[in-house]
Design a protein around this motif. Structure first.
Motif, PDB file in Angstrom:
ATOM      1  N   ARG A  37       0.782  -1.298   0.017  1.00  9.13           N
ATOM      2  CA  ARG A  37       0.036   0.169  -0.075  1.00  9.13           C
ATOM      3  C   ARG A  37       0.989   1.156  -0.064  1.00  9.13           C
ATOM      4  O   ARG A  37       2.089   1.367   0.560  1.00  9.13           O
ATOM      5  CB  ARG A  37      -0.933   0.147   1.234  1.00  9.13           C
ATOM      6  N   SER A  38       0.225   2.419  -0.624  1.00 10.27           N
ATOM      7  CA  SER A  38       0.965   3.391  -0.426  1.00 10.27           C
ATOM      8  C   SER A  38       0.829   4.155   0.859  1.00 10.27           C
ATOM      9  O   SER A  38       0.028   4.179   1.525  1.00 10.27           O
ATOM     10  CB  SER A  38       0.089   4.728  -1.529  1.00 10.27           C
ATOM     11  N   ARG A  40       1.282   7.329   1.302  1.00  9.54           N
ATOM     12  CA  ARG A  40       0.449   8.432   1.660  1.00  9.54           C
ATOM     13  C   ARG A  40      -0.991   8.315   1.628  1.00  9.54           C
ATOM     14  O   ARG A  40      -1.402   8.812   2.609  1.00  9.54           O
ATOM     15  CB  ARG A  40       0.776   9.179   0.233  1.00  9.54           C
ATOM     16  N   ASP A  41      -1.698   7.226   1.093  1.00  8.34           N
ATOM     17  CA  ASP A  41      -3.053   7.443   1.173  1.00  8.34           C
ATOM     18  C   ASP A  41      -3.682   6.117   1.439  1.00  8.34           C
ATOM     19  O   ASP A  41      -4.768   5.522   1.509  1.00  8.34           O
ATOM     20  CB  ASP A  41      -3.697   7.975  -0.260  1.00  8.34           C
ATOM     21  N   GLY A  42      -2.680   4.935   1.519  1.00 13.50           N
ATOM     22  CA  GLY A  42      -3.159   3.707   1.865  1.00 13.50           C
ATOM     23  C   GLY A  42      -3.650   2.639   0.815  1.00 13.50           C
ATOM     24  O   GLY A  42      -4.144   1.650   0.913  1.00 13.50           O
ATOM     25  N   LYS A  43      -3.759   3.492  -0.556  1.00 15.30           N
ATOM     26  CA  LYS A  43      -4.165   2.668  -1.692  1.00 15.30           C
ATOM     27  C   LYS A  43      -3.155   1.726  -2.120  1.00 15.30           C
ATOM     28  O   LYS A  43      -2.076   1.795  -1.982  1.00 15.30           O
ATOM     29  CB  LYS A  43      -4.433   3.370  -2.854  1.00 15.30           C
ATOM     30  N   LYS A  87       3.154   6.427 -11.702  1.00 11.77           N
ATOM     31  CA  LYS A  87       2.622   7.929 -11.416  1.00 11.77           C
ATOM     32  C   LYS A  87       1.460   8.469 -12.553  1.00 11.77           C
ATOM     33  O   LYS A  87       0.504   9.030 -12.169  1.00 11.77           O
ATOM     34  CB  LYS A  87       3.584   8.848 -11.435  1.00 11.77           C
TER      35      LYS A  87
END
Length: 187
Positions: A37-38, A40-43, A87
């Motif tokens: 997961r990222s 930053r945002d958990g995705k 990205k």
């Protein structure tokens, strides 16, 4: 078509559908494995899709002597793809291992999954294959519905922008009329 490093997909789901269809054609079952997961945002930004015979079953203490021993389904197979979200939003294959360490049973030409994927299938294997085939069909349906939903949302957004421009034009016209009316009443 065979996966290759650098191959890209519009979404993680599209990569799963592709690799699942490839697995079916080649004669193995795909399993969704690890992910990352990222921060930053958990995705999810990284996913590994493997052969269902990847790895080995964990040894667990025996609970009961009355239980029927389960068939060995994990054989340490290394076949997989790894996809990573770039990205740009596209999902790109960053690793592809084609080789399996077990025999493959190719799907019959009529498109139905083979009932046998190994020499000693049991009822659970048959059920897994049936459910996997159903899952693949549902993923394709889901991808089609998602595409239709995206088109509807784009149309709604375009219509909303069109209405906003019309309202802006009307407001501008009303302001011009008000300003002319004001100018005429002062003269």
């Amino acid at each position: 078509m065979e996966p290759y490093v650098g191959m890209d997909f519009e979404s993680e789901e599209a990569a799963k559908v592709f690799y699942d269809a490839y697995a079916t054609r080649m004669g193995f079952i795909m399993r969704v494995d690890a992910f990352r997961r990222s921060m930053r945002d958990g995705k999810v930004v990284w996913r590994r899709l493997v052969c269902n015979k990847e790895g080995f079953r964990k040894l667990r203490p025996k609970r009961s002597e009355n239980r029927k021993p389960r068939a060995i389904t994990r054989e340490g197979c290394k076949a997989m793809i790894v996809v990573k979200k770039e990205k740009t939003g596209k999902w790109v294959v960053t690793r592809f291992v084609k080789e399996h360490n077990h025999p493959l049973v190719v799907t019959p030409a009529n498109g139905r999954r083979s009932v046998l994927l190994s020499q000693t299938p049991d009822e659970k294997d048959v059920k897994i294959r049936e459910l996997t085939a159903e899952l693949q069909r549902e993923r394709k349906r889901s991808a089609a519905f998602q595409e239709q939903l995206d088109m509807v949302l784009r149309d709604m957004e375009d219509h909303s922008h069109h209405l906003s421009r019309n309202i802006d034009d009307i407001v501008q016209s009303v302001r011009e009329i008000e300003s002319k009316r004001l100018a005429l009443s002062h003269s």
